[in-house]
Design a protein around this motif. Structure first.
Motif, PDB file in Angstrom:
ATOM      1  N   GLY A 127       0.825  -1.213   0.000  1.00 18.65           N
ATOM      2  CA  GLY A 127       0.000   0.000   0.000  1.00 18.65           C
ATOM      3  C   GLY A 127       0.852   1.253   0.000  1.00 18.65           C
ATOM      4  N   SER A 128       1.933   1.234   0.793  1.00 14.71           N
ATOM      5  CA  SER A 128       2.843   2.383   0.830  1.00 14.71           C
ATOM      6  C   SER A 128       3.522   2.586  -0.516  1.00 14.71           C
ATOM      7  N   VAL A 129       3.971   1.477  -1.138  1.00 16.72           N
ATOM      8  CA  VAL A 129       4.666   1.555  -2.427  1.00 16.72           C
ATOM      9  C   VAL A 129       3.747   2.128  -3.500  1.00 16.72           C
ATOM     10  N   VAL A 130       2.511   1.625  -3.570  1.00 13.10           N
ATOM     11  CA  VAL A 130       1.571   2.105  -4.590  1.00 13.10           C
ATOM     12  C   VAL A 130       1.245   3.583  -4.357  1.00 13.10           C
ATOM     13  N   THR A 131       1.082   3.974  -3.091  1.00 15.75           N
ATOM     14  CA  THR A 131       0.819   5.383  -2.773  1.00 15.75           C
ATOM     15  C   THR A 131       1.993   6.256  -3.194  1.00 15.75           C
ATOM     16  N   VAL A 132       3.207   5.797  -2.913  1.00 18.01           N
ATOM     17  CA  VAL A 132       4.410   6.539  -3.294  1.00 18.01           C
ATOM     18  C   VAL A 132       4.503   6.669  -4.813  1.00 18.01           C
ATOM     19  N   ILE A 133       4.197   5.582  -5.523  1.00 15.62           N
ATOM     20  CA  ILE A 133       4.232   5.613  -6.989  1.00 15.62           C
ATOM     21  C   ILE A 133       3.336   6.730  -7.513  1.00 15.62           C
ATOM     22  N   GLY A 134       2.103   6.778  -6.993  1.00 15.74           N
ATOM     23  CA  GLY A 134       1.166   7.810  -7.452  1.00 15.74           C
ATOM     24  C   GLY A 134       1.614   9.215  -7.098  1.00 15.74           C
ATOM     25  N   ILE A 135       2.072   9.390  -5.872  1.00 15.00           N
ATOM     26  CA  ILE A 135       2.488  10.720  -5.402  1.00 15.00           C
ATOM     27  C   ILE A 135       3.666  11.244  -6.215  1.00 15.00           C
ATOM     28  N   THR A 136       4.650  10.384  -6.487  1.00 15.51           N
ATOM     29  CA  THR A 136       5.841  10.834  -7.198  1.00 15.51           C
ATOM     30  C   THR A 136       5.574  11.112  -8.671  1.00 15.51           C
ATOM     31  N   LEU A 137       4.459  10.612  -9.198  1.00 11.65           N
ATOM     32  CA  LEU A 137       4.128  10.869 -10.594  1.00 11.65           C
ATOM     33  C   LEU A 137       3.328  12.162 -10.785  1.00 11.65           C
ATOM     34  N   ILE A 138       2.707  12.650  -9.720  1.00 14.42           N
ATOM     35  CA  ILE A 138       1.886  13.864  -9.838  1.00 14.42           C
ATOM     36  C   ILE A 138       2.684  15.065 -10.375  1.00 14.42           C
ATOM     37  N   PRO A 139       3.928  15.302  -9.927  1.00  7.84           N
ATOM     38  CA  PRO A 139       4.681  16.427 -10.510  1.00  7.84           C
ATOM     39  C   PRO A 139       4.851  16.323 -12.025  1.00  7.84           C
ATOM     40  N   PHE A 251       0.878  -6.232  -7.187  1.00 10.93           N
ATOM     41  CA  PHE A 251      -0.068  -6.383  -6.077  1.00 10.93           C
ATOM     42  C   PHE A 251      -1.266  -5.456  -6.232  1.00 10.93           C
ATOM     43  N   ALA A 252      -1.035  -4.259  -6.741  1.00 10.01           N
ATOM     44  CA  ALA A 252      -2.152  -3.331  -6.973  1.00 10.01           C
ATOM     45  C   ALA A 252      -3.114  -3.905  -8.002  1.00 10.01           C
ATOM     46  N   LEU A 253      -2.583  -4.417  -9.105  1.00  9.49           N
ATOM     47  CA  LEU A 253      -3.424  -5.014 -10.143  1.00  9.49           C
ATOM     48  C   LEU A 253      -4.112  -6.279  -9.643  1.00  9.49           C
ATOM     49  N   GLY A 254      -3.382  -7.071  -8.853  1.00 11.85           N
ATOM     50  CA  GLY A 254      -3.996  -8.271  -8.285  1.00 11.85           C
ATOM     51  C   GLY A 254      -5.185  -7.916  -7.421  1.00 11.85           C
ATOM     52  N   ASP A 255      -5.052  -6.828  -6.667  1.00 17.94           N
ATOM     53  CA  ASP A 255      -6.141  -6.368  -5.813  1.00 17.94           C
ATOM     54  C   ASP A 255      -7.314  -5.863  -6.659  1.00 17.94           C
ATOM     55  N   ILE A 256      -7.018  -5.081  -7.701  1.00 21.32           N
ATOM     56  CA  ILE A 256      -8.064  -4.556  -8.575  1.00 21.32           C
ATOM     57  C   ILE A 256      -8.801  -5.701  -9.275  1.00 21.32           C
ATOM     58  N   CYS A 257      -8.043  -6.691  -9.725  1.00 18.69           N
ATOM     59  CA  CYS A 257      -8.629  -7.815 -10.471  1.00 18.69           C
ATOM     60  C   CYS A 257      -9.139  -8.925  -9.548  1.00 18.69           C
ATOM     61  N   GLU A 258      -9.033  -8.695  -8.229  1.00 19.89           N
ATOM     62  CA  GLU A 258      -9.492  -9.666  -7.227  1.00 19.89           C
ATOM     63  C   GLU A 258      -8.818 -11.017  -7.416  1.00 19.89           C
ATOM     64  N   LYS A 259      -7.506 -10.956  -7.613  1.00 17.10           N
ATOM     65  CA  LYS A 259      -6.714 -12.170  -7.798  1.00 17.10           C
ATOM     66  C   LYS A 259      -5.558 -12.162  -6.814  1.00 17.10           C
ATOM     67  N   VAL A 348      -4.018   6.179  -8.810  1.00 17.75           N
ATOM     68  CA  VAL A 348      -2.985   5.299  -8.257  1.00 17.75           C
ATOM     69  C   VAL A 348      -2.813   5.594  -6.768  1.00 17.75           C
ATOM     70  N   ILE A 349      -2.772   6.882  -6.419  1.00 16.03           N
ATOM     71  CA  ILE A 349      -2.675   7.263  -5.004  1.00 16.03           C
ATOM     72  C   ILE A 349      -3.882   6.738  -4.228  1.00 16.03           C
ATOM     73  N   ALA A 350      -5.065   6.956  -4.788  1.00 22.07           N
ATOM     74  CA  ALA A 350      -6.295   6.532  -4.108  1.00 22.07           C
ATOM     75  C   ALA A 350      -6.303   5.024  -3.896  1.00 22.07           C
ATOM     76  N   TYR A 351      -5.789   4.282  -4.869  1.00 31.54           N
ATOM     77  CA  TYR A 351      -5.796   2.829  -4.707  1.00 31.54           C
ATOM     78  C   TYR A 351      -4.767   2.382  -3.674  1.00 31.54           C
ATOM     79  N   GLY A 352      -3.647   3.113  -3.603  1.00 28.29           N
ATOM     80  CA  GLY A 352      -2.683   2.806  -2.550  1.00 28.29           C
ATOM     81  C   GLY A 352      -3.285   3.014  -1.174  1.00 28.29           C
ATOM     82  N   ILE A 353      -4.056   4.083  -1.022  1.00 26.41           N
ATOM     83  CA  ILE A 353      -4.743   4.360   0.253  1.00 26.41           C
ATOM     84  C   ILE A 353      -5.759   3.255   0.560  1.00 26.41           C
ATOM     85  N   LYS A 354      -6.442   2.793  -0.486  1.00 28.88           N
ATOM     86  CA  LYS A 354      -7.403   1.705  -0.290  1.00 28.88           C
ATOM     87  C   LYS A 354      -6.703   0.441   0.205  1.00 28.88           C
TER      88      LYS A 354
END
Length: 432
Positions: A127-139, A251-259, A348-354
């Motif tokens: 969750g932290s990694v996915v959140t970081v990915i989204g945050i660092t891409l916003i700029p 892991f983010a995609l696995g969570d989204i795809c319920e796998k 991406v950030i929102a999904y990391g928070i989820k």
């Protein structure tokens, strides 16, 4: 949702547009950094786009040996840009591709062992990694929305109106449209924004006119690869760092795809990524990794079928073979892309928070893991020169907010949680 061929094609185009700018910018930066000619740069861009398609198909196609089997899109990793320029200037471009080839083979060989590290990626880490990915891409999105970093009209009213106007169109479609129209809101927003931009004279088609109709890939286009120890070790480190980035996306995609993603899935995913890196070296392209902006797109559209990614992969291959068609996407103004990216990267950030919602935050150590990993990732992104005094080999780890934030989350989880988890597991076995 029942998807017709036309709908799948539209969704495929949406994925191509989402990743195309990020894929093209890498060869442009590298080409300028090592002094490539216009002809060499044309080849580099074309083969890069083609190999993005090949790499994505390799990853989606799950078989006995390779493929994560999730709707993941691969593109050239930004982590490799600095090292490639440094290697190219000191050792020559042929040494760059010798190092990429070896690093790809190393990833294929270590995939089985690297996948066993899955226990180091509980929800507090992923969750932290996915959140970081989204945050660092916003700029990146905000710079594009303002007109592109370094542009003469950066932050002009026209750019801001176009960027936020594109975002507004996407939001309106999401609010009032239903079904398929809602799922291609990003594509509609980009097309509408580009049409509006054309009335302001901001759509440049010169790249289309100057491109050829056919460009075939050739192995070792820049010459026979050379193999030097330092470049090889550098690119192996880059490849391993990319695996850390990709793990969060898996892991983010696995969570989204319920796998549920298990050790075997990771092994196949890493092996496919290693094969993509190896082929990138053979055809003088780049190392490849997962593109997180497409994860946000999948979450926004709600369409999780692999057929869409197969279609996008085929389109990327076609774009790589026909540079004139691919150049059409370069006509999309940066403010329009930036407006769309805000929605995608924000998701991406929102999904990391989820994902973090499953973490027990009554434990202070979990709060600290998230705080420090997100803080390090955001800090390096905002102040990239903080580690400028370090050796270039170390800066591979410190220059990327995604990498540093991810490594911080993994390390702190080991420090605070791993020993407790291991002890409780051993106690459970003894009692059993």
């Amino acid at each position: 949702m029942n998807l017709t061929k036309g709908k799948i094609a539209s969704l495929g185009i949406q994925h191509v547009l989402a990743m195309y700018a990020g894929a093209v910018i890498v060869p442009l930066i590298v080409g300028a950094g090592i002094g490539l000619t216009t002809e060499q740069l044309t080849y580099l861009i074309s083969i890069d786009i083609l190999m993005c398609g090949v790499a994505s198909i390799l990853q989606v196609w799950k078989n006995r040996f390779t493929g994560i089997g999730l709707p993941v899109v691969l593109g050239c990793t930004f982590t490799a840009v600095g090292p490639i320029i440094a290697i190219g200037n000191e050792y020559g471009i042929t040494s760059v591709y010798g190092a990429i080839i070896v690093s790809g083979l190393v990833v294929v060989l270590i995939a089985k062992y690297f996948s066993k590290l899955i226990r180091f990626f509980p929800p507090v880490v992923t969750g932290s990694v996915v959140t970081v990915i989204g945050i660092t891409l916003i700029p990146v999105a905000m710079n594009d929305l303002a007109g592109g970093q370094g542009s003469a009209d950066f932050g002009s009213l026209t750019n801001l109106v176009l960027g936020f106007g594109t975002l507004l169109i996407i939001l309106v479609i999401f609010r009032f449209a239903k079904g398929f129209m809602q799922s291609i809101a990003i594509l509609i927003g980009i097309l509408a924004g580009t049409i509006i931009a054309s009335f302001f004279g901001m759509v440049d088609l010169s790249a289309v006119a100057g491109s050829s109709w056919l460009h075939l890939p050739t192995p070792f286009h820049f010459g026979t690869p050379e193999f030097h120890l330092i470049p090889i070790l550098t690119m192996i480190l880059v490849a391993i760092v990319s695996l850390v980035e990709s793990t969060g996306v898996y892991f983010a995609l696995g969570d989204i795809c319920e796998k549920k993603i298990d050790e075997k899935d990771l092994e196949k995913g890493y092996r496919a990524e290693g094969l993509a890196i190896f082929l990138g070296g053979i055809f003088n392209a780049f190392p490849y990794t997962t593109f997180s902006q497409n994860v946000g797109l999948i979450q926004l559209s709600g369409i999780r079928t692999n057929n869409v990614i197969y279609t996008a992969g085929g389109m990327l291959i076609l774009l790589g073979l026909v540079p004139k068609i691919g150049a059409l996407t370069l006509a999309i103004p940066k403010p329009v892309l930036g407006g769309a990216m805000i929605a995608m990267f924000g998701m991406v950030i929102a999904y990391g928070i989820k994902m973090l919602s499953r973490v027990d935050f009554n434990l202070q150590q979990n709060l600290l893991i998230v705080a420090c990993s997100v803080g390090m990732g955001l800090g390096v992104t905002v102040v990239p020169e903080v580690f400028a005094g370090f050796d270039e080999s170390v800066q591979i780890l410190t220059d990327s907010g995604i990498v540093l934030g991810s490594l911080t989350a993994i390390f702190l989880n080991i420090v605070f949680n791993f020993r407790k988890t291991s002890s409780s597991s051993m106690a459970h076995k003894k009692s059993a």
